[in-house]
Design an enzyme around this catalytic site. Structure first.
Site, short mmCIF file in Angstrom:
data_model
loop_
_atom_site.label_atom_id
_atom_site.label_comp_id
_atom_site.label_asym_id
_atom_site.label_seq_id
_atom_site.Cartn_x
_atom_site.Cartn_y
_atom_site.Cartn_z
N GLN A 7 0.82 -1.22 0.00
CA GLN A 7 0.00 0.00 0.00
C GLN A 7 0.86 1.26 0.00
O GLN A 7 1.94 1.30 0.58
CB GLN A 7 -0.97 0.00 1.18
CG GLN A 7 -0.30 0.07 2.55
CD GLN A 7 -1.32 0.11 3.68
OE1 GLN A 7 -2.52 0.18 3.45
NE2 GLN A 7 -0.83 0.07 4.91
N HIS A 26 0.79 -4.51 3.16
CA HIS A 26 -0.51 -4.62 3.84
C HIS A 26 -0.67 -6.07 4.30
O HIS A 26 -1.03 -6.32 5.44
CB HIS A 26 -1.64 -4.20 2.88
CG HIS A 26 -3.01 -4.28 3.49
ND1 HIS A 26 -4.12 -3.69 2.94
CD2 HIS A 26 -3.47 -4.91 4.60
CE1 HIS A 26 -5.19 -3.93 3.71
NE2 HIS A 26 -4.82 -4.67 4.71
N PHE A 46 -1.48 -4.62 13.92
CA PHE A 46 -1.63 -4.83 12.47
C PHE A 46 -1.10 -6.22 12.09
O PHE A 46 -1.76 -7.00 11.39
CB PHE A 46 -0.85 -3.72 11.76
CG PHE A 46 -1.02 -3.65 10.26
CD1 PHE A 46 -2.09 -4.22 9.60
CD2 PHE A 46 -0.08 -2.94 9.49
CE1 PHE A 46 -2.23 -4.11 8.21
CE2 PHE A 46 -0.22 -2.81 8.11
CZ PHE A 46 -1.28 -3.41 7.47
N GLU A 63 -3.16 -9.46 10.59
CA GLU A 63 -2.84 -10.10 9.30
C GLU A 63 -2.50 -11.57 9.50
O GLU A 63 -2.88 -12.41 8.68
CB GLU A 63 -1.70 -9.34 8.60
CG GLU A 63 -2.10 -7.96 8.11
CD GLU A 63 -3.22 -7.98 7.06
OE1 GLU A 63 -3.12 -8.75 6.09
OE2 GLU A 63 -4.21 -7.24 7.22
N LYS A 104 -5.97 -13.36 10.45
CA LYS A 104 -6.94 -13.41 9.35
C LYS A 104 -6.40 -14.18 8.14
O LYS A 104 -7.12 -14.97 7.55
CB LYS A 104 -7.31 -11.98 8.95
CG LYS A 104 -8.36 -11.91 7.85
CD LYS A 104 -8.93 -10.50 7.73
CE LYS A 104 -9.92 -10.39 6.58
NZ LYS A 104 -10.42 -9.01 6.44
N HIS A 105 -5.16 -13.94 7.78
CA HIS A 105 -4.62 -14.51 6.53
C HIS A 105 -3.56 -15.60 6.76
O HIS A 105 -3.58 -16.64 6.13
CB HIS A 105 -4.01 -13.40 5.66
CG HIS A 105 -4.97 -12.30 5.34
ND1 HIS A 105 -5.95 -12.42 4.39
CD2 HIS A 105 -5.12 -11.06 5.87
CE1 HIS A 105 -6.66 -11.30 4.33
NE2 HIS A 105 -6.17 -10.46 5.22
#
Ligand code: U2P
Length: 226
Positions: free
Chosen positions: A34, A61, A111, A115, A118-119
């Protein structure tokens, strides 16, 4: 088919269930980078991390496992919580290359935790937590996006550039077509916000994208200052 044939077929099917199951439960990764200037120019608030204003560079990101149909898995393993002790050797590089811009100002762990949970937990069949962050950092270095763009005369100077020019420059650098995502600033200018680069299931090699994200970009977009 005789009894022996059925037996062999059943054995093969049984083995198929357990042995030839694909190793990964996703098709590829997006490395999503980003542009901080665009993030901060949207109406959302942006806060610099506690270590200060990040460099005028693309920041990571995330590294997102994806399906070639365009959807993606998320939050795959609630038992695999983010553990900062596993990435202590990467923290200074993460602060530089994966800076947080969300408010209130913080170090970045929130952050990175988001991440990972979630991922990252959806690619645990391929990499552990340390490898997840390490691979993302290595891929960002390999992409070398800002340098590639500025070498083509595309600079973060609030100027407007052709989407095609941006795409071609990146393609010239990494060898594959990227996905470009735009945002709108308060003056309704479309800006270069995020760049999606596709990565193979090992998380190490760039590949042609099986599917590109819908990026909302017009043919001319602003590369904002930061
Ligand atoms: O686009 C809004 C948010 O949806 C998540 N996203 C989007 C596209 C995709 O391929 N995969 C994906 O996960 C992102 O959520 P985040 O990681 O930021 O929570 C994206 O910001």
């Amino acid at each position: 088919m005789g009894a022996k044939g059925w037996f062999v077929l059943k054995l093969l099917m049984f083995q198929g269930l357990f042995v030839s199951r694909p190793q990964e439960d996703f098709d590829f990764f997006y490395l999503v980078l980003q542009w901080p200037g665009a993030y901060c120019d949207t109406t959302r608030a942006c806060c610099y991390p506690t270590s200060g204003k990040p460099a005028a560079d693309f920041g990571i990101h995330g590294l997102w496992p994806n399906y070639k149909g365009g959807s993606w898995p998320s939050n795959c393993d609630p038992d695999s919580q983010f553990d900062r002790s596993q990435i202590s050797d990467l923290v200074s590089s993460l602060k530089k290359n994966w800076p947080t811009l969300s408010c209130p100002s913080n170090e970045g762990f929130k952050f990175w935790e988001h991440e990972w949970e979630k991922h990252g937990t959806c690619s645990e069949s391929v990499m552990d937590q340390h490898e997840y962050f390490e691979n993302a950092l290595k891929l960002k270095g390999k992409a070398n996006l800002l340098q590639t763009l500025t070498n083509s005369g595309i600079n973060p100077d609030d100027g407007f550039y052709d989407l095609k020019e941006i795409t071609n420059a990146i393609e010239g650098g990494i060898g594959f077509t990227p996905g470009i995502e735009c945002n709108k600033d308060p003056e309704r200018n479309y800006q270069l916000h995020q760049i999606y680069i596709c990565v193979d299931t090992s998380g190490t090699e760039f590949i042609e994208c099986p599917v590109l994200p819908r990026g909302r970009c017009p043919s001319k977009l602003q590369f904002s200052k930061f």
